[in-house]
Motif scaffolding. Structure first.
Motif, short mmCIF file in Angstrom:
data_model
loop_
_atom_site.label_atom_id
_atom_site.label_comp_id
_atom_site.label_asym_id
_atom_site.label_seq_id
_atom_site.Cartn_x
_atom_site.Cartn_y
_atom_site.Cartn_z
N LEU A 1 0.80 -1.22 0.00
CA LEU A 1 0.00 0.00 0.00
C LEU A 1 0.84 1.27 0.00
O LEU A 1 0.30 2.36 -0.08
CB LEU A 1 -0.94 0.00 1.21
N ALA A 2 2.15 1.13 0.07
CA ALA A 2 2.99 2.33 0.14
C ALA A 2 3.17 2.96 -1.23
O ALA A 2 3.49 4.14 -1.33
CB ALA A 2 4.35 1.97 0.74
N SER A 3 2.97 2.21 -2.29
CA SER A 3 3.23 2.71 -3.63
C SER A 3 1.94 3.05 -4.36
O SER A 3 1.11 2.19 -4.59
CB SER A 3 4.00 1.64 -4.42
N GLU A 4 1.80 4.32 -4.70
CA GLU A 4 0.72 4.77 -5.57
C GLU A 4 -0.67 4.32 -5.11
O GLU A 4 -1.39 3.64 -5.84
CB GLU A 4 0.97 4.30 -7.00
N VAL A 5 -1.04 4.70 -3.92
CA VAL A 5 -2.40 4.41 -3.46
C VAL A 5 -2.97 5.62 -2.72
O VAL A 5 -4.02 5.54 -2.11
CB VAL A 5 -2.42 3.14 -2.58
N SER A 6 -2.29 6.75 -2.80
CA SER A 6 -2.75 7.94 -2.09
C SER A 6 -4.14 8.35 -2.57
O SER A 6 -4.56 8.02 -3.69
CB SER A 6 -1.77 9.10 -2.29
N VAL A 7 -4.84 9.09 -1.74
CA VAL A 7 -6.17 9.57 -2.10
C VAL A 7 -6.09 10.46 -3.34
O VAL A 7 -6.94 10.39 -4.23
CB VAL A 7 -6.82 10.31 -0.92
N ALA A 8 -5.06 11.30 -3.41
CA ALA A 8 -4.90 12.17 -4.57
C ALA A 8 -4.74 11.36 -5.85
O ALA A 8 -5.29 11.70 -6.90
CB ALA A 8 -3.69 13.09 -4.38
N PHE A 9 -3.99 10.27 -5.77
CA PHE A 9 -3.78 9.40 -6.93
C PHE A 9 -5.08 8.70 -7.31
O PHE A 9 -5.46 8.64 -8.48
CB PHE A 9 -2.70 8.39 -6.59
N MET A 10 -5.80 8.18 -6.32
CA MET A 10 -7.06 7.49 -6.58
C MET A 10 -8.09 8.46 -7.18
O MET A 10 -8.91 8.08 -8.02
CB MET A 10 -7.60 6.89 -5.28
N TRP A 11 -8.04 9.71 -6.75
CA TRP A 11 -8.93 10.76 -7.27
C TRP A 11 -8.75 10.92 -8.77
O TRP A 11 -9.71 11.00 -9.53
CB TRP A 11 -8.64 12.04 -6.50
N VAL A 12 -7.49 10.92 -9.21
CA VAL A 12 -7.21 11.06 -10.65
C VAL A 12 -7.61 9.80 -11.41
O VAL A 12 -8.10 9.87 -12.54
CB VAL A 12 -5.71 11.39 -10.87
N LEU A 13 -7.41 8.63 -10.82
CA LEU A 13 -7.74 7.38 -11.50
C LEU A 13 -9.22 7.31 -11.87
O LEU A 13 -9.60 6.61 -12.82
CB LEU A 13 -7.39 6.17 -10.63
N GLU A 14 -10.06 8.02 -11.12
CA GLU A 14 -11.50 8.01 -11.42
C GLU A 14 -11.81 8.58 -12.79
O GLU A 14 -12.87 8.33 -13.34
CB GLU A 14 -12.27 8.80 -10.35
N ARG A 15 -10.89 9.34 -13.36
CA ARG A 15 -11.12 9.93 -14.69
C ARG A 15 -10.87 8.93 -15.81
O ARG A 15 -11.17 9.22 -16.97
CB ARG A 15 -10.20 11.14 -14.91
N LEU A 16 -10.29 7.79 -15.51
CA LEU A 16 -9.95 6.79 -16.53
C LEU A 16 -11.08 5.79 -16.71
O LEU A 16 -11.85 5.52 -15.78
CB LEU A 16 -8.68 6.05 -16.14
N SER A 17 -11.17 5.22 -17.89
CA SER A 17 -12.13 4.14 -18.12
C SER A 17 -11.64 2.90 -17.37
O SER A 17 -10.45 2.80 -17.02
CB SER A 17 -12.24 3.83 -19.61
#
Length: 295
Positions: A105-121
């Motif tokens: 969970l230390a790599s690329e799971v931040s809330v900010a990162f997850m927020w951006v992932l929502e824009r992807l299909s």
């Protein structure tokens, strides 16, 4: 009736379970959905012939990814009618040394990162995560998604461009992040609006997720004065009843806020050059059921 799993099957799956959960959570952003996907993967694994598989890990990662894509397609329709902003269910740990906050969970799971992932299909999200986070080669990704390698490369390229555009990466030392949040927590607890404002970028943005279950902002807030005012107003609305507690939220130091002894929100912060540039506040009570209560 299904035969019971062999000890070897159970050990193999147990060893891979953290990785499967981390894939499913990054895809879905909800703990229960991720756990359901992992459980479905287990049922399919148990119903297959594990001994005949060339690679148990490859098979389980592929099945988990496909199940997560299917579930995300369903969830996407629901999220289009979601009231206000949608943020992930926070993964909260009070002890920085716990295994869950370590490698997976230390790599690329931040809330900010997850927020951006929502824009992807869903498929873009899967391809991007498999390549950029889990370091799979394009041949593996193509097999997982039943697409050509060229198509997968194109999806990853588009997703990477969007992520970089919407989420500039700030490399901030943990000690700097911790010290700033400690000062901010004290200022917020004292209702010191000026001190809070001084710790924020002039362009700071605040995103809050209430899901229609509690009062929350339906629009993104901008500006240090407005964001500091949100914290100030809550402290004055509930004098001496607002308590902040530091915690790891999706692998990064954030704050838990309790009002009148009950969890009110989990908060994640993006810091750059000694100032807070973004605040993500998860207030939907459905997403706070796994957050520890105030002791």
């Amino acid at each position: 009736m299904t035969d019971p799993a062999s000890p070897h099957e159970e050990r193999t799956f147990a060893a891979l379970r953290p990785r499967l959960f981390s894939i499913a959570y990054r895809m879905l952003g909800i703990r229960a959905d991720a756990e359901d996907v992992v459980q479905d993967a287990w049922l399919r694994w148990h119903g297959s012939e594990p001994a005949a598989l060339q690679s148990a890990e490859a098979w389980l990662v592929t099945v988990t990814t496909r199940l997560a894509i299917d579930r995300l397609r369903t969830r996407k329709a629901e999220r289009e009618t979601y009231i206000g902003w949608w943020l992930p269910e926070p993964l909260v740990e009070l002890d920085e040394r716990t295994p869950e906050s370590a490698a997976e969970l230390a790599s690329e799971v931040s809330v900010a990162f997850m927020w951006v992932l929502e824009r992807l299909s869903p498929e873009e999200r899967a391809a991007f995560l498999m390549r950029q986070v889990f370091d799979h080669d394009y041949a593996d990704i193509a097999a997982m998604l039943n697409k050509s390698e060229a198509s997968c490369r194109q999806m990853v390229h588009r997703a990477q461009a969007r992520v970089q555009q919407e989420r500039p990466r700030f490399d901030v030392p943990k000690d700097t992040h911790r010290e700033l949040l400690a000062k901010f927590m004290q200022a917020a607890g004292n209702g010191d609006r000026a001190a809070m404002k001084a710790m924020m970028s002039d362009r700071v943005q605040l995103v809050a997720d209430g899901g229609g279950k509690v009062n929350s902002f339906l629009h993104m807030l901008h500006g240090a004065g407005r964001v500091a005012g949100v914290y100030w107003s809550l402290e004055h609305q509930f004098p001496s009843q607002v308590v902040y507690r530091p915690a790891l939220i999706n692998g990064e130091l954030g704050l838990l806020r309790y009002v009148a002894g009950k969890i009110e929100s989990a908060q994640s912060f993006v810091v750059n050059e000694g100032r807070i540039v973004a605040v993500f506040i998860m207030r939907n009570p459905d997403k706070l059921t796994n957050v520890p209560q105030l002791i």
